[in-house]
Design a protein around this motif. Structure first.
Motif, PDB file in Angstrom:
ATOM      1  N   TRP A  80      12.592 -13.157 -13.937  1.00 10.96           N
ATOM      2  CA  TRP A  80      13.151 -12.419 -14.958  1.00 10.96           C
ATOM      3  C   TRP A  80      12.018 -12.580 -16.122  1.00 10.96           C
ATOM      4  CZ3 TRP A  80      18.331 -10.682 -14.980  1.00 10.96           C
ATOM      5  CH2 TRP A  80      19.092 -11.049 -13.726  1.00 10.96           C
ATOM      6  N   THR A  81      11.622 -10.985 -16.020  1.00 11.97           N
ATOM      7  CA  THR A  81      10.678 -11.009 -16.890  1.00 11.97           C
ATOM      8  C   THR A  81      11.384 -10.631 -18.580  1.00 11.97           C
ATOM      9  OG1 THR A  81       9.690 -10.194 -14.996  1.00 11.97           O
ATOM     10  CG2 THR A  81       8.321  -8.939 -17.466  1.00 11.97           C
ATOM     11  N   LEU A  82      10.694 -10.579 -19.412  1.00 16.52           N
ATOM     12  CA  LEU A  82      11.058 -11.067 -20.558  1.00 16.52           C
ATOM     13  C   LEU A  82      10.348 -10.071 -21.048  1.00 16.52           C
ATOM     14  CD1 LEU A  82      13.270 -11.116 -23.118  1.00 16.52           C
ATOM     15  CD2 LEU A  82      12.734 -13.772 -23.173  1.00 16.52           C
ATOM     16  N   MET A  83      10.195  -9.102 -21.888  1.00 15.02           N
ATOM     17  CA  MET A  83       8.958  -8.276 -22.971  1.00 15.02           C
ATOM     18  C   MET A  83       9.022  -7.865 -24.199  1.00 15.02           C
ATOM     19  SD  MET A  83       6.821  -5.264 -20.912  1.00 15.02           S
ATOM     20  CE  MET A  83       7.688  -4.034 -21.780  1.00 15.02           C
ATOM     21  N   LEU A  84       8.597  -8.292 -24.685  1.00  8.53           N
ATOM     22  CA  LEU A  84       7.563  -7.447 -26.352  1.00  8.53           C
ATOM     23  C   LEU A  84       7.109  -5.898 -25.764  1.00  8.53           C
ATOM     24  CD1 LEU A  84       8.456 -10.258 -28.486  1.00  8.53           C
ATOM     25  CD2 LEU A  84      10.006  -8.461 -28.081  1.00  8.53           C
ATOM     26  N   LEU A  85       6.822  -5.357 -26.660  1.00  6.58           N
ATOM     27  CA  LEU A  85       5.920  -4.486 -26.604  1.00  6.58           C
ATOM     28  C   LEU A  85       4.986  -4.105 -27.778  1.00  6.58           C
ATOM     29  CD1 LEU A  85       4.544  -2.579 -25.044  1.00  6.58           C
ATOM     30  CD2 LEU A  85       5.355  -0.612 -25.332  1.00  6.58           C
ATOM     31  N   ASP A  86       4.218  -4.478 -28.677  1.00  9.23           N
ATOM     32  CA  ASP A  86       3.517  -4.770 -29.844  1.00  9.23           C
ATOM     33  C   ASP A  86       3.040  -3.641 -29.862  1.00  9.23           C
ATOM     34  OD1 ASP A  86       5.056  -7.203 -30.490  1.00  9.23           O
ATOM     35  OD2 ASP A  86       2.636  -8.903 -29.107  1.00  9.23           O
ATOM     36  N   SER A  87       2.105  -2.510 -29.380  1.00 14.01           N
ATOM     37  CA  SER A  87       1.559  -1.006 -29.785  1.00 14.01           C
ATOM     38  C   SER A  87       1.856  -0.757 -28.836  1.00 14.01           C
ATOM     39  CB  SER A  87       0.389  -1.293 -30.055  1.00 14.01           C
ATOM     40  OG  SER A  87      -0.189  -2.255 -28.807  1.00 14.01           O
ATOM     41  N   GLY A  88       1.870   0.213 -29.234  1.00 11.94           N
ATOM     42  CA  GLY A  88       1.951   1.730 -27.903  1.00 11.94           C
ATOM     43  C   GLY A  88       3.570   1.829 -26.986  1.00 11.94           C
ATOM     44  N   ILE A  89       3.949   2.854 -26.621  1.00 15.91           N
ATOM     45  CA  ILE A  89       4.750   3.200 -25.507  1.00 15.91           C
ATOM     46  C   ILE A  89       4.653   2.751 -23.792  1.00 15.91           C
ATOM     47  CG2 ILE A  89       6.472   4.754 -24.992  1.00 15.91           C
ATOM     48  CD1 ILE A  89       5.892   6.359 -27.545  1.00 15.91           C
ATOM     49  N   VAL A  90       5.247   2.590 -23.322  1.00 14.90           N
ATOM     50  CA  VAL A  90       5.598   2.382 -21.758  1.00 14.90           C
ATOM     51  C   VAL A  90       6.331   2.819 -21.063  1.00 14.90           C
ATOM     52  CG1 VAL A  90       5.933   0.329 -19.895  1.00 14.90           C
ATOM     53  CG2 VAL A  90       4.436   0.111 -22.057  1.00 14.90           C
ATOM     54  N   ARG A  91       5.882   3.735 -19.904  1.00 10.25           N
ATOM     55  CA  ARG A  91       6.768   4.250 -18.738  1.00 10.25           C
ATOM     56  C   ARG A  91       7.063   3.367 -17.868  1.00 10.25           C
ATOM     57  NH1 ARG A  91      10.271   7.736 -21.869  1.00 10.25           N
ATOM     58  NH2 ARG A  91      10.920   8.285 -19.316  1.00 10.25           N
ATOM     59  N   TYR A  92       8.250   3.226 -17.205  1.00  7.89           N
ATOM     60  CA  TYR A  92       8.356   2.578 -15.849  1.00  7.89           C
ATOM     61  C   TYR A  92       9.762   2.876 -15.090  1.00  7.89           C
ATOM     62  CZ  TYR A  92      11.566  -0.589 -17.792  1.00  7.89           C
ATOM     63  OH  TYR A  92      12.564  -1.270 -18.943  1.00  7.89           O
ATOM     64  N   HIS A  93       9.343   2.630 -13.784  1.00  9.82           N
ATOM     65  CA  HIS A  93      10.567   2.852 -12.331  1.00  9.82           C
ATOM     66  C   HIS A  93      10.938   1.405 -12.099  1.00  9.82           C
ATOM     67  CE1 HIS A  93       7.877   6.364 -12.536  1.00  9.82           C
ATOM     68  NE2 HIS A  93       9.279   7.053 -12.069  1.00  9.82           N
ATOM     69  N   LEU A  94      12.756   1.392 -12.706  1.00 15.16           N
ATOM     70  CA  LEU A  94      13.001   0.547 -12.566  1.00 15.16           C
ATOM     71  C   LEU A  94      14.817   0.827 -11.675  1.00 15.16           C
ATOM     72  CD1 LEU A  94      13.791  -2.705 -12.330  1.00 15.16           C
ATOM     73  CD2 LEU A  94      15.305  -2.383 -14.847  1.00 15.16           C
ATOM     74  N   HIS A 143      12.920   4.398 -16.746  1.00 14.21           N
ATOM     75  CA  HIS A 143      12.921   3.746 -18.265  1.00 14.21           C
ATOM     76  C   HIS A 143      11.612   4.293 -19.492  1.00 14.21           C
ATOM     77  CE1 HIS A 143      16.404   2.503 -16.957  1.00 14.21           C
ATOM     78  NE2 HIS A 143      16.136   1.628 -15.565  1.00 14.21           N
ATOM     79  N   GLY A 144      11.742   4.015 -20.617  1.00 15.74           N
ATOM     80  CA  GLY A 144      10.926   3.663 -21.314  1.00 15.74           C
ATOM     81  C   GLY A 144      10.843   3.318 -22.400  1.00 15.74           C
ATOM     82  N   VAL A 145      10.331   1.836 -22.873  1.00 14.41           N
ATOM     83  CA  VAL A 145       9.871   0.839 -23.738  1.00 14.41           C
ATOM     84  C   VAL A 145       9.265   1.007 -25.278  1.00 14.41           C
ATOM     85  CG1 VAL A 145       9.123  -0.986 -24.138  1.00 14.41           C
ATOM     86  CG2 VAL A 145      10.818  -0.535 -21.622  1.00 14.41           C
ATOM     87  N   MET A 146       9.850   1.050 -26.587  1.00 21.58           N
ATOM     88  CA  MET A 146       8.740   1.347 -27.852  1.00 21.58           C
ATOM     89  C   MET A 146       9.412   0.000 -28.227  1.00 21.58           C
ATOM     90  SD  MET A 146      10.337   4.859 -28.974  1.00 21.58           S
ATOM     91  CE  MET A 146      12.038   4.127 -28.879  1.00 21.58           C
ATOM     92  N   THR A 147       8.265  -0.409 -28.798  1.00 20.60           N
ATOM     93  CA  THR A 147       7.963  -1.569 -29.839  1.00 20.60           C
ATOM     94  C   THR A 147       9.321  -2.149 -30.034  1.00 20.60           C
ATOM     95  OG1 THR A 147       7.325  -0.800 -31.864  1.00 20.60           O
ATOM     96  CG2 THR A 147       5.707  -1.220 -29.892  1.00 20.60           C
ATOM     97  N   SER A 148      10.581  -1.301 -30.984  1.00 17.63           N
ATOM     98  CA  SER A 148      11.537  -1.652 -31.120  1.00 17.63           C
ATOM     99  C   SER A 148      12.595  -1.954 -29.788  1.00 17.63           C
ATOM    100  CB  SER A 148      11.760  -0.870 -32.043  1.00 17.63           C
ATOM    101  OG  SER A 148      12.907   0.340 -30.600  1.00 17.63           O
ATOM    102  N   PHE A 149      12.104  -2.289 -28.865  1.00 16.74           N
ATOM    103  CA  PHE A 149      12.758  -2.980 -27.997  1.00 16.74           C
ATOM    104  C   PHE A 149      12.479  -3.934 -27.179  1.00 16.74           C
ATOM    105  CE2 PHE A 149      13.964   2.106 -25.662  1.00 16.74           C
ATOM    106  CZ  PHE A 149      14.315   1.994 -27.163  1.00 16.74           C
ATOM    107  N   VAL A 150      13.511  -4.429 -26.953  1.00 13.42           N
ATOM    108  CA  VAL A 150      13.399  -6.404 -26.200  1.00 13.42           C
ATOM    109  C   VAL A 150      13.699  -5.956 -24.288  1.00 13.42           C
ATOM    110  CG1 VAL A 150      13.829  -8.473 -25.940  1.00 13.42           C
ATOM    111  CG2 VAL A 150      13.666  -7.854 -27.978  1.00 13.42           C
ATOM    112  N   THR A 151      12.751  -5.906 -23.560  1.00 18.64           N
ATOM    113  CA  THR A 151      13.216  -5.790 -21.752  1.00 18.64           C
ATOM    114  C   THR A 151      13.420  -6.711 -21.226  1.00 18.64           C
ATOM    115  OG1 THR A 151      11.890  -3.512 -22.184  1.00 18.64           O
ATOM    116  CG2 THR A 151      12.098  -4.206 -20.057  1.00 18.64           C
ATOM    117  N   LEU A 152      14.200  -6.983 -20.597  1.00 14.57           N
ATOM    118  CA  LEU A 152      14.331  -7.863 -19.308  1.00 14.57           C
ATOM    119  C   LEU A 152      14.488  -7.481 -18.234  1.00 14.57           C
ATOM    120  CD1 LEU A 152      14.635 -11.448 -19.037  1.00 14.57           C
ATOM    121  CD2 LEU A 152      17.790 -10.328 -19.029  1.00 14.57           C
ATOM    122  N   LEU A 153      13.649  -7.493 -17.121  1.00 14.85           N
ATOM    123  CA  LEU A 153      14.020  -6.602 -16.114  1.00 14.85           C
ATOM    124  C   LEU A 153      14.317  -8.679 -14.837  1.00 14.85           C
ATOM    125  CD1 LEU A 153      10.516  -4.791 -16.094  1.00 14.85           C
ATOM    126  CD2 LEU A 153      12.113  -4.119 -16.608  1.00 14.85           C
TER     127      LEU A 153
END
Length: 256
Positions: free
Chosen positions: A25-39, A44-54
């Motif tokens: 499992w991948t538990l991710m915080l983004l501290d700067s920037g914006i990420v786009r990814y396919h799952l 999906h899009g990730v911003m710094t306010s999000f917590v992501t679990l892949l």
């Protein structure tokens, strides 16, 4: 730490991840920037306010959505942390804008970075796991307030101040779930178990310093990893360093 095979802190300016999958499992915080990814064939899009679990075994990619790149912190969790029944739920909703969850994941990263706070890290992870189970719709029934369980855990910590005890071993000994232990203890004593144990170790080091033990030896005898590990907690609790405390104790001057 058990259950955490790898931690990654990285910054990427131009790198784009191709499609790939992890066995964790991948538990991710983004501290700067914006990420786009396919799952799961969705973008999906990730911003710094999000917590992501892949989830494990599910291919995904990733790239910055702007010219400044991105900076991330990732904790990889083995498959004992979440059951396979949550994979589909995580595919449907991999990210959450949850301030409490984000704070807990940040605290987990801080504890793991120190490499000396295993009980704290395990407690943080247990609370993160419980939060995700609730958000993904698989939360266990909440137990009642068990003061007796909290006191049993305190007795266990008191008996192993120097050696320490892992959250998993404590849960097995007390026939309880790790998250239930942390919650019961915090409700009863107003602090999590790792904070209680650290305080007991500081008090033990303080007594050793008063008997003339040098700080480096007092740190190890009290259960700390080394002198710097003791110094960090000693200063926070007593407002001075172990060395200064040891120097002042013979003069009778206050140590604030």
């Amino acid at each position: 730490m058990s259950g955490v095979p790898e931690v990654l802190h990285a910054r990427f300016h131009r790198h784009a991840y191709p499609m790939h999958a992890h066995d964790t499992w991948t538990l991710m915080l983004l501290d700067s920037g914006i990420v786009r990814y396919h799952l799961g064939r969705h973008e999906h899009g990730v911003m710094t306010s999000f917590v992501t679990l892949l989830p494990p075994g599910v291919p995904h990619d990733g790239k910055a959505a702007g010219p400044g790149g991105f900076r991330k912190r990732v904790v990889y969790l083995d498959d004992t942390q979440f059951g396979p029944g949550l994979v589909n739920a995580a595919i449907r909703t991999p990210s959450f804008a949850d301030p409490l969850l984000r704070r807990r994941v940040h605290q987990l990263n801080v504890a793991l970075a120190r490499r000396t706070e295993n009980l704290e890290a395990a407690s943080r992870l247990a609370m993160i796991r419980e939060r995700f189970l609730g958000l993904l719709g698989d939360a266990p029934a909440a137990p009642g307030h068990r003061a007796g369980l909290a006191h049993d855990l305190r007795d266990l910590l008191d008996a192993q101040v120097v050696e320490g005890v892992t959250l998993e071993d404590a849960a097995q000994t007390l026939h309880s779930h790790p998250t239930h232990l942390v919650r019961a203890f915090t409700r009863e004593f107003g602090m999590p178990p790792h904070q209680y144990l650290t305080g007991r170790r500081v008090e033990r080091a303080r007594r050793l310093l008063l008997t003339g033990e040098p700080p480096a030896r007092a740190a190890v005898l009290a259960g700390f990893y080394d002198q710097s590990h003791l110094a960090r907690h000693f200063r926070r609790m007593l407002g001075t360093t172990p060395g200064r405390f040891a120097g002042l104790k013979s003069t009778g001057r206050p140590t604030e």
